[in-house]
Design an enzyme around this catalytic site. Structure first.
Site, mmCIF file in Angstrom:
data_model
loop_
_atom_site.group_PDB
_atom_site.id
_atom_site.type_symbol
_atom_site.label_atom_id
_atom_site.label_comp_id
_atom_site.label_asym_id
_atom_site.label_seq_id
_atom_site.Cartn_x
_atom_site.Cartn_y
_atom_site.Cartn_z
ATOM 1 C CG ASP A 98 -8.094 6.079 37.474
ATOM 2 O OD1 ASP A 98 -9.124 6.059 38.161
ATOM 3 O OD2 ASP A 98 -7.190 5.220 37.596
ATOM 4 C CE LYS A 152 -8.979 3.033 39.635
ATOM 5 N NZ LYS A 152 -7.533 3.251 39.565
ATOM 6 C CB CYS A 169 -7.165 2.182 35.492
ATOM 7 S SG CYS A 169 -5.918 2.193 36.828
#
Ligand code: VGL
Ligand code: ZN
Length: 210
Positions: free
Chosen positions: A15, A113, A158
């Site tokens: 990310d 995701k 994450c």
């Protein structure tokens, strides 16, 4: 102790997107500082996988989807407690794009995701209901990739969930401390360090990778 990169290792870059960097909608303090570290590391791995948080508008993890709620509050959802976030990484927006200086052109997979409106997904392996798989473990196994070096944003969400799920799925896992930055909600950064230590997941510095 230096870790030597092999052909069965993969760098998982979590990310590194505009919304998680300064100026974005859910900025991780100093999040952009991971970019040069990840770029240097990436060039040394044959195999790199990028993850991309990729929410539809009106996603359940957004505080704006819950009238009267504010970002960083926690609510109970059918699958468990969920921190509410500012709107971020909305599909197709600039905030959802990778940071402009991220340079890993040889990355082999971009795994998106968080695209189910009703379930958040911190981990690159399972959504937050802990049962809906993303397909990543099948991908890695089919390709014979057995150990993940995890970097990116955010360390305490994450990165943490991806590393822990990889470990539980039977992969080797190493988290690269100085290639991550944390959001730190209610002590979540310290909780992450404790949890990784309990699971025996090593936290190393990038310069310890040979
Ligand atoms: C993340 C909060 C919400 C992350 C993603 O990438 O750590 N955190 N969505
Ligand atoms: Zn998100």
């Amino acid at each position: 102790m230096a870790e030597k990169i092999t052909d069965r290792d993969v760098l998982l870059v979590v990310d590194v997107q505009n919304d998680f960097c300064p100026g974005g909608n859910l900025p991780v303090p100093n999040g952009d500082e991971v970019v040069p570290v990840v770029n240097r590391l990436g060039s040394r791995f044959a195999h790199v996988v990028l993850t991309q948080d990729w929410h539809p508008q009106g996603h359940q993890s957004f505080a704006s989807s819950h009238p009267g709620r504010k970002p960083f509050e926690t609510i109970a959802l059918p699958y468990g407690d969920q921190v509410l976030w500012p709107d971020h990484c909305v599909q197709g927006t600039t905030g959802a794009e990778f940071h402009g200086r991220l340079q890993v052109p040889h990355a082999e997979l971009v795994l998106r995701k968080g695209y189910h409106r009703a379930i958040d997904s911190y981990s690159a392996f399972f959504e937050n209901d802990r049962t809906t798989p993303t397909g990543l473990s099948g991908y890695l196994r089919e390709r014979g990739l057995t150990r993940l070096f995890v970097a990116g944003l955010a360390f305490d969400f994450c990165v943490r969930y991806s590393a822990e799920d990889a470990h539980r799925a039977g992969f080797g896992v190493v988290v690269i401390d100085d290639a991550c930055r944390a959001i730190d909600v209610d002590g979540s950064a310290a909780a992450t360090r404790r949890s990784l230590a309990e699971l025996g997941i090593p936290l190393i510095r990038a310069d310890a990778i040979a």
